[in-house]
Design a protein around this motif. Structure first.
Motif, PDB file in Angstrom:
ATOM      1  N   GLU A   1     103.544  19.159  62.131  1.00 36.07           N
ATOM      2  CA  GLU A   1     102.977  20.507  62.084  1.00 36.07           C
ATOM      3  C   GLU A   1     102.171  20.712  60.799  1.00 36.07           C
ATOM      4  O   GLU A   1     101.117  21.350  60.809  1.00 36.07           O
TER       5      GLU A   1
ATOM      6  N   LYS B   1     103.408  27.028  68.283  1.00 29.86           N
ATOM      7  CA  LYS B   1     104.552  26.682  67.430  1.00 29.86           C
ATOM      8  C   LYS B   1     105.257  27.922  66.876  1.00 29.86           C
ATOM      9  O   LYS B   1     106.411  27.857  66.488  1.00 29.86           O
ATOM     10  N   ILE B   2     104.567  29.039  66.814  1.00 32.35           N
ATOM     11  CA  ILE B   2     105.205  30.279  66.352  1.00 32.35           C
ATOM     12  C   ILE B   2     105.517  31.197  67.541  1.00 32.35           C
ATOM     13  O   ILE B   2     105.657  32.415  67.378  1.00 32.35           O
TER      14      ILE B   2
ATOM     15  N   TYR C   1      99.501  32.561  61.550  1.00 33.35           N
ATOM     16  CA  TYR C   1     100.383  31.389  61.624  1.00 33.35           C
ATOM     17  C   TYR C   1     101.260  31.284  60.383  1.00 33.35           C
ATOM     18  O   TYR C   1     102.472  31.101  60.479  1.00 33.35           O
TER      19      TYR C   1
ATOM     20  N   SER D   1     105.300  31.156  60.163  1.00 33.69           N
ATOM     21  CA  SER D   1     105.722  29.757  60.064  1.00 33.69           C
ATOM     22  C   SER D   1     106.609  29.517  58.847  1.00 33.69           C
ATOM     23  O   SER D   1     106.556  30.250  57.863  1.00 33.69           O
TER      24      SER D   1
END
Length: 191
Positions: A9, A49-50, A101, A105
């Motif tokens: 990531e 991813k979030i 993000y 994150s």
């Protein structure tokens, strides 16, 4: 396994930030459509991813810039104007998505920004050495405002020399943009 996922990531976030830098001031040799498409895929992955969370404060900003986009498109007189407006809006969109993000994150923006500055710095050093020792191998590239010189579209240099040294532009369209990023990196490390 968790560390590998975080590392992957971080790499994706670093590449996304690098592409964002190239889209805002990269050499005009790179195909802007390809860069934007790849960057959009990377941004979408980071958004995934979030868990597709969106910061409420950014919703208002997206709305305001959406109105600006419609207004700017209304005033555009040619296809090149529309393309310019859309890409500037895309730059703003990517910047806001990166802010979104990093808001959600666990990855530190400062670490990713440090990666970007290191990539730019290493390329600068290599570009300076290659452009001043192997300039005869560089080929001219016609841009909108004149020529730049390139070796395999990886190393770039201006044709002018000062005290026998070619101005270093790294992979930016102009040495001033390169200097801007280097100065940001310098202040980042100093303060």
């Amino acid at each position: 396994m968790y560390r590998k996922t975080i590392l992957f990531e971080e790499i994706i976030a670093s590449i996304t930030l690098l592409f964002f830098a190239l889209l805002t001031g990269g050499v005009q040799v790179y195909d802007i459509f390809v860069l934007a498409f790849i960057n959009f895929i990377l941004i979408t992955y980071l958004f995934y991813k979030i868990n597709f969370k969106l910061n409420r404060a950014l919703v208002n900003i997206f709305f305001i810039f959406g109105i600006y986009l419609i207004y700017a498109l209304f005033l555009s007189e040619s296809v090149s104007d529309v393309t310019y407006v859309v890409y500037r809006f895309y730059d703003i969109f990517v910047a806001l998505m990166l802010v979104n993000y990093f808001t959600f994150s666990k990855i530190s923006f400062f670490k990713i920004f440090e990666n970007l500055i290191i990539i730019i710095l290493v390329h600068n050093i290599l570009n300076f050495i290659v452009s001043n020792t192997l300039f005869s191998l560089f080929s001219p590239i016609l841009l909108l405002d004149g020529y730049t010189y390139s070796l395999f579209n990886v190393f770039f240099a201006m044709g002018e020399q000062y005290l026998g040294i070619h101005r270093n532009q790294s992979f930016f369209w102009e040495p001033g943009v390169n200097q801007f990023f280097l100065n940001i990196g310098l202040f980042f490390y100093l303060f």
